[in-house]
Design an enzyme around this catalytic site. Structure first.
Site, PDB file in Angstrom:
ATOM      1  N   VAL A  82       0.831  -1.192   0.000  1.00  0.00           N
ATOM      2  CA  VAL A  82       0.000   0.000   0.000  1.00  0.00           C
ATOM      3  C   VAL A  82       0.876   1.258   0.000  1.00  0.00           C
ATOM      4  O   VAL A  82       0.595   2.219  -0.718  1.00  0.00           O
ATOM      5  CB  VAL A  82      -0.982   0.009   1.202  1.00  0.00           C
ATOM      6  CG1 VAL A  82      -1.768   1.310   1.266  1.00  0.00           C
ATOM      7  CG2 VAL A  82      -1.936  -1.170   1.106  1.00  0.00           C
ATOM      8  N   CYS A  83       1.955   1.248   0.771  1.00  0.00           N
ATOM      9  CA  CYS A  83       2.860   2.409   0.822  1.00  0.00           C
ATOM     10  C   CYS A  83       3.531   2.625  -0.533  1.00  0.00           C
ATOM     11  O   CYS A  83       3.669   3.768  -0.988  1.00  0.00           O
ATOM     12  CB  CYS A  83       3.916   2.218   1.903  1.00  0.00           C
ATOM     13  SG  CYS A  83       3.231   2.061   3.569  1.00  0.00           S
ATOM     14  N   ASP A  84       3.943   1.548  -1.166  1.00  0.00           N
ATOM     15  CA  ASP A  84       4.529   1.611  -2.503  1.00  0.00           C
ATOM     16  C   ASP A  84       3.522   2.229  -3.475  1.00  0.00           C
ATOM     17  O   ASP A  84       3.840   3.176  -4.204  1.00  0.00           O
ATOM     18  CB  ASP A  84       4.934   0.198  -2.944  1.00  0.00           C
ATOM     19  CG  ASP A  84       5.504   0.145  -4.342  1.00  0.00           C
ATOM     20  OD1 ASP A  84       6.730  -0.025  -4.468  1.00  0.00           O
ATOM     21  OD2 ASP A  84       4.729   0.246  -5.322  1.00  0.00           O
TER      22      ASP A  84
END
Length: 165
Positions: A58-60
């Site tokens: 999700v951060c990527d």
């Protein structure tokens, strides 16, 4: 304070919740060259994307999405902040093909996390959040994502950055 969960479990956020209309608090973080940076080092409208770790899906995706959108926004500086080490952030940017991305590390003393109320006490990570700060230093948008493993509202944040110009 904002109420946030991480994988369904409530977590404690350190610092003070930042609200629309507040003056953005200053902070000290490190860039990929281990140089100290603060909010004052970046001019104009700043969209601050906060992620727990660039090495997660999700951060990527969040970092890639905001970098794609930032290129279309003109005079908006995108800052991505996590507690990842600067070396890991630099490696991630190279692997992602985002060499121009500004990634900043709050690993040293959680200065940003405590200033913006996103430092997770139990995990020493930052909660997922998005802030827009206008050129006068006022906060014009905040989103503390309720579940840290979920995506933020990209469209609302991008629209807020456009409106702040």
């Amino acid at each position: 304070m904002a109420e946030v969960t991480f994988k369904g479990n409530p977590v404690t956020l350190l610092g003070n919740e930042v609200k629309v209309g507040d003056s953005a608090p200053n902070f000290t973080v490190l860039d990929n060259h281990l140089t100290e940076k603060s909010l004052d080092d970046y001019e104009g409208v700043r969209l601050i994307s906060v992620v727990p770790s660039l090495d997660t899906g999700v951060c990527d995706a969040q970092t890639r999405r905001f970098n794609e959108e930032a290129e279309k926004l003109g005079n908006v500086t995108l800052l991505t902040i996590s507690v990842d080490l600067p070396f890991a952030q630099k490696r991630w940017c190279g692997n992602a093909g985002l060499e121009k991305a500004i990634t900043l590390s709050d690993h040293r003393d959680l200065s940003f996390g405590e200033a913006f109320g996103v430092a997770i006490k139990e995990l020493r990570l930052l909660a997922r959040a998005v802030f827009v700060v206008d050129s006068s230093g006022k906060v014009t948008y905040t989103e503390y994502v309720k579940e840290a493993t979920n995506h933020p509202d990209y469209d609302a944040a991008i629209e807020a950055a456009k409106q702040a110009q």
